[in-house]
Design a protein around this motif. Structure first.
Motif, short mmCIF file in Angstrom:
data_model
loop_
_atom_site.label_atom_id
_atom_site.label_comp_id
_atom_site.label_asym_id
_atom_site.label_seq_id
_atom_site.Cartn_x
_atom_site.Cartn_y
_atom_site.Cartn_z
N THR A 1 0.81 -1.23 0.00
CA THR A 1 0.00 0.00 0.00
C THR A 1 0.84 1.28 0.00
O THR A 1 0.29 2.37 0.02
N THR A 2 2.16 1.14 -0.01
CA THR A 2 3.02 2.33 -0.05
C THR A 2 3.90 2.31 -1.29
O THR A 2 4.11 1.27 -1.91
N THR A 3 4.38 3.48 -1.64
CA THR A 3 5.32 3.64 -2.75
C THR A 3 6.57 4.32 -2.19
O THR A 3 6.59 4.75 -1.03
N ASP B 1 -2.25 -7.40 10.29
CA ASP B 1 -2.96 -8.41 9.52
C ASP B 1 -2.10 -9.63 9.18
O ASP B 1 -2.63 -10.72 8.94
N SER B 2 -0.77 -9.46 9.16
CA SER B 2 0.10 -10.58 8.84
C SER B 2 1.51 -10.31 9.38
O SER B 2 1.89 -9.16 9.59
N ALA B 3 2.27 -11.39 9.57
CA ALA B 3 3.65 -11.26 10.04
C ALA B 3 4.48 -10.49 9.01
O ALA B 3 5.36 -9.70 9.38
N LYS B 4 4.19 -10.68 7.74
CA LYS B 4 4.92 -9.98 6.69
C LYS B 4 4.75 -8.47 6.82
O LYS B 4 5.72 -7.70 6.74
N SER B 5 3.51 -8.04 7.03
CA SER B 5 3.23 -6.61 7.16
C SER B 5 3.88 -6.04 8.41
O SER B 5 4.40 -4.92 8.40
N ILE B 6 3.84 -6.80 9.50
CA ILE B 6 4.45 -6.35 10.74
C ILE B 6 5.96 -6.22 10.57
O ILE B 6 6.55 -5.22 11.02
N ARG B 7 6.58 -7.20 9.93
CA ARG B 7 8.03 -7.13 9.70
C ARG B 7 8.39 -5.92 8.85
O ARG B 7 9.37 -5.22 9.12
N PHE B 8 7.58 -5.67 7.83
CA PHE B 8 7.83 -4.52 6.96
C PHE B 8 7.79 -3.23 7.76
O PHE B 8 8.67 -2.37 7.63
N ALA B 9 6.77 -3.07 8.60
CA ALA B 9 6.63 -1.85 9.40
C ALA B 9 7.79 -1.70 10.38
O ALA B 9 8.34 -0.61 10.54
#
Length: 233
Positions: free
Chosen positions: A132-134, A179-187
């Motif tokens: 959702t980001t660029t 919502d997911s471990a992937k999103s949390i890691r990214f943040a």
């Protein structure tokens, strides 16, 4: 009754707003002139948009514009609503702006948030995930959050972002994806890369308790692949 501007009326209004701002020697003078302009129902948003546009066109950010925005918001909450809408529009279209414009708009927005001229509910448009980001929105958020940390202090910023106020907590959910471990890691990696790793403690704790925490892939250092470090403020 809301008045729909003709093209000529829009051009004339924008010119009047531009001249009022650029001919002023202080933010007090600029705000005074802007408040004296006859704004009909339906035209309020154009004034807010023009303040931001003038700010974005400067070679470097000038606090002059943030102070104008702050004064307008605190004089009448209707202007605060206009700047909140403008924030959402700018963020959704941030990929269309040049880097210098992104910097200026981020500094301006941080000023309004730090001074409580703009409600933090404006942040509800932000969802911090890789999808959702660029690169443009990550640059914008980097400058916005770093400015807020500098103005408020990191602890105060963290407290504000973790506020028990329902409006704020609902608005900043997107900054702390769950919502997911992937999103949390990214943040987590994103915040760490811009020097704000301290606000990720709760997300890190969640990953530690998740299955296979060694595969979390969290950066312990500074840079990640989020494009967040690709531009300085």
């Amino acid at each position: 009754m809301i008045h729909d501007l003709t093209e000529t009326e829009m051009i004339n209004l924008r010119r009047t707003i531009y001249l009022a701002i650029m001919s002023s020697l202080s933010f007090e003078e600029a705000a005074h002139k802007l408040l004296k302009i006859e704004i009909r129902p339906g035209e309020e948003q154009e004034l807010c948009n023009m303040v931001i546009e003038c700010c974005s066109q400067e070679r470097t950010y000038k606090t002059f514009f943030g102070l104008i925005g702050e004064r307008l918001c605190k004089v009448n909450r209707a202007w605060a609503k206009g700047f909140s809408q403008a924030f959402g529009s700018c963020y959704e279209n941030i990929h269309r702006y040049e880097t210098n414009h992104i910097r200026n708009i981020a500094h301006f927005s941080a000023h309004l948030l730090a001074s409580d001229a703009l409600k933090w509910s404006a942040l509800e448009v932000v969802v911090l995930t890789e999808e959702t980001t660029t690169s443009s929105s990550r640059i914008f958020l980097k400058i916005l959050l770093q400015d807020l940390a500098e103005s408020l202090g990191l602890k105060a910023l963290n407290d504000r972002l973790k506020s028990t106020d329902q409006d704020i907590s609902d608005a900043v959910k997107g900054l702390f994806p769950s919502d997911s471990a992937k999103s949390i890691r990214f943040a987590i990696n994103y915040y760490t890369s811009i020097g704000l790793g301290a606000i990720t403690e709760e997300m890190r704790e969640w990953l530690k308790s998740a299955p296979n925490p060694t595969a979390a892939g969290i950066d312990s250092g500074s840079e990640s692949d989020t494009d967040s470090g690709s531009s300085s403020s």
